[in-house]
Enzyme design. Structure first.
Site, PDB file in Angstrom:
ATOM      1  CB  SER A 137      68.993-142.333  15.547  1.00  0.00           C
ATOM      2  OG  SER A 137      67.403-142.219  15.112  1.00  0.00           O
ATOM      3  CE  LYS A 162      67.710-145.673  13.679  1.00  0.00           C
ATOM      4  NZ  LYS A 162      67.472-146.505  15.106  1.00  0.00           N
ATOM      5  CE  LYS A 164      63.900-142.830  14.506  1.00  0.00           C
ATOM      6  NZ  LYS A 164      63.214-144.535  15.919  1.00  0.00           N
ATOM      7  CG  ASP A 189      62.963-146.929  13.395  1.00  0.00           C
ATOM      8  OD1 ASP A 189      62.645-147.924  12.760  1.00  0.00           O
ATOM      9  OD2 ASP A 189      64.233-147.066  14.766  1.00  0.00           O
ATOM     10  CD  GLU A 214      65.898-149.533  14.903  1.00  0.00           C
ATOM     11  OE1 GLU A 214      65.554-149.647  15.383  1.00  0.00           O
ATOM     12  OE2 GLU A 214      67.354-148.898  13.773  1.00  0.00           O
ATOM     13  CG  ASP A 239      64.345-151.442  17.905  1.00  0.00           C
ATOM     14  OD1 ASP A 239      63.894-151.439  19.509  1.00  0.00           O
ATOM     15  OD2 ASP A 239      63.941-150.401  18.049  1.00  0.00           O
ATOM     16  CE  LYS A 263      66.481-149.473  20.574  1.00  0.00           C
ATOM     17  NZ  LYS A 263      65.127-148.390  19.863  1.00  0.00           N
ATOM     18  N   GLY A 291      69.361-147.524  20.384  1.00  0.00           N
ATOM     19  CA  GLY A 291      69.168-146.170  21.869  1.00  0.00           C
ATOM     20  C   GLY A 291      68.277-145.594  21.972  1.00  0.00           C
TER      21      GLY A 291
END
Length: 368
Positions: A137, A162, A164, A189, A214, A239, A263, A291
Site C-alpha cells: 500500500s 494499492k 491512496k 483506497d 476500496e 473496509d 482485518k 494491514g
C-alpha cells in the site's frame, strides 16, 4: 484449561521508516499497546492493539483500547479457566464493541494455544501453505515520487499495488501508473473520502482495469455503496464498514460490495475473522487480508490468517522493513520473490526482541 494470572501492557512508540499519508491523516510513527499475557503454568502470549491515536479510522483509539483492556477485559479473563479460542470468544462477547482491544488479548491466547498444541499457528488455523503472496500500500505523494515507489515495489516483487486517493488526487495517478504498468494488479483506497455525488470519478476509474476500489464512501454507508456498485463495473471493497459478520451479511445482501478487506483486529480477533472468511467463500465474496501498520507481532497473526486456502488475493502485509527500521520481533518478515515465508516454529510464529521492546517502550504496566 488455561488461566491468566498477569497482563503486562507496554506503551510502544515505533518510528516509521518513512512517513505515510492517506486521505485522512499522515503517520510518521506508530504508538500502540503491546500486551503480554502469562498463565499459571508460565506460558506467555503477545498481542498488540492496532487502533490509531485519533479516531480517524474507527471510533477506537490507543486510549480507549487501554481503558478497555484494564477496566473491562482483564477483569473478565483474570483467573478464568479457558479451554480454547471459542471459550475465550464467548467470554469476550460479554463486552460490547472494543474490537481492537479484545483482539490483542484474543490473538495472544491463540499464540499460547498453538504452542501448547505444538503447532505453528497457521497450521492450527487450517493452512498448509508455506508462503503468502503479498501486496503493498503506497501513501499519497507527488507523482514523480509515487512512480518511483511503484517501480521499486514492482522490482522488489510485490504482486499487487494499492494507492491512496482523495478528491483531486485520483484519476491522474491511476492513469500514469497504468500507462507504465498495463498488467500490474492495481487498486485504489479512498478511506471514505468521497460521496455519491462523485460518481463520475468512479465511472472514469472503470477504464483502468482496477482490481477494486476500496472504501470509496462513508464508513457507515451501505446503501450508497450499493447504489454505486450497481453503476460501476469495478469491484467495490468495504473496509471501515466491516466490524462483524453481520456487517458482511448486510453488505452482501444489499450488494454494497463484491470484496471485503478483512482485518482481524477490526472484527474482534481471529475467531471472528475465520467465521467471516467462511461466509465470504460460501457466497462468492472476494475476501483478503488488510494491514494496520502492525509490528512484527500483529503482522505474524495477519500472515497466518492470510495463508488460508482461498485468500489468494495479495494482502496489505508487506515485509517489516517497509514500515520499520527496527521491528520488535527477532524474525522480521522478509519478501522472497513477492511472497512472505511463514515461520514453522510452534506458536504464533515470532520471538519477541526484549531489547527492542524496552528501547521503544514509553511506559510498562503490570496487572495481576
Amino acid at each position: 484449561m488455561m488461566k491468566f494470572v498477569e497482563m503486562k501492557i507496554y506503551r510502544m512508540k515505533l518510528p516509521l521508516a518513512q512517513s505515510f499519508s492517506n486521505s485522512q491523516t499522515t503517520l510518521t510513527y506508530r504508538r500502540f499497546d503491546l500486551v503480554r499475557l502469562t498463565t499459571t503454568t508460565g506460558e506467555v502470549g503477545w498481542g498488540e492493539t492496532v487502533a490509531f491515536e485519533t479516531p480517524w479510522y474507527t471510533s477506537e483509539t490507543v486510549t480507549t483500547c487501554h481503558d478497555a483492556l484494564v477496566n473491562y477485559i482483564w477483569p473478565l479473563i483474570r483467573n478464568k479457566e479457558i479451554a480454547d479460542p471459542k471459550a475465550l470468544n464467548l467470554i469476550l462477547n460479554k463486552l460490547k464493541g472494543h474490537h481492537m482491544a479484545r483482539s490483542a488479548v484474543e490473538t495472544s491466547f491463540w499464540g499460547i494455544y498453538a504452542k501448547k498444541n505444538k503447532q505453528p499457528l497457521y497450521r492450527l488455523l487450517g493452512s498448509d501453505n508455506a508462503a503468502v503472496a503479498v501486496g503493498i500500500s503506497l501513501g499519497m505523494n507527488n507523482l514523480e515520487d509515487l512512480m518511483q515507489e511503484v517501480q521499486a515495489a514492482v522490482e522488489k516483487g510485490y504482486t499487487r499495488v494499492k494507492i491512496k486517493i482523495k478528491p483531486g488526487w485520483d484519476i491522474l495517478p491511476v492513469q500514469t501508473i497504468r500507462q507504465s504498468y498495463p498488467h500490474l494488479k492495481l487498486m485504489v483506497d479512498a478511506n471514505g473520502a468521497y460521496d455519491l455525488a462523485d460518481v463520475d470519478v468512479f465511472k472514469a476509474l472503470d477504464a483502468y482495469d482496477l482490481e477494486m476500489i476500496e472504501q470509496p464512501l462513508g464508513d457507515d454507508d451501505f446503501i450508497n455503496h450499493a447504489k454505486l456498485q450497481r453503476i460501476i463495473r469495478t469491484k467495490i471493497c468495504l473496509d471501515e464498514n466491516i466490524h462483524s459478520i453481520e456487517d458482511v451479511k448486510v453488505a452482501h445482501q444489499l450488494g454494497s460490495a463484491r470484496a471485503i478487506n478483512l482485518k482481524w483486529a477490526r472484527v474482534g480477533g481471529l475467531f471472528n475473522a475465520l467465521e467471516i472468511i467462511q461466509y465470504c467463500q460460501k457466497h462468492d465474496l472476494l475476501v483478503w487480508c488488510g494491514g494496520m501498520f502492525e509490528s512484527g507481532v500483529g503482522r505474524s497473526y495477519n500472515l497466518a490468517l492470510a495463508s488460508l486456502e482461498g485468500l489468494d488475493f495479495p494482502g496489505d502485509i508487506s515485509e517489516s522493513s517497509r514500515y520499520w527500521s527496527e521491528d520488535i520481533v527477532e524474525q522480521p518478515q522478509k519478501l522472497v520473490e513477492g511472497r512472505l515465508l511463514i515461520p514453522k516454529i510452534s506458536g504464533a510464529g515470532f520471538n519477541i526482541s526484549k531489547k527492542r521492546v524496552e528501547k521503544y517502550s514509553e511506559k510498562i504496566e503490570s496487572f495481576i
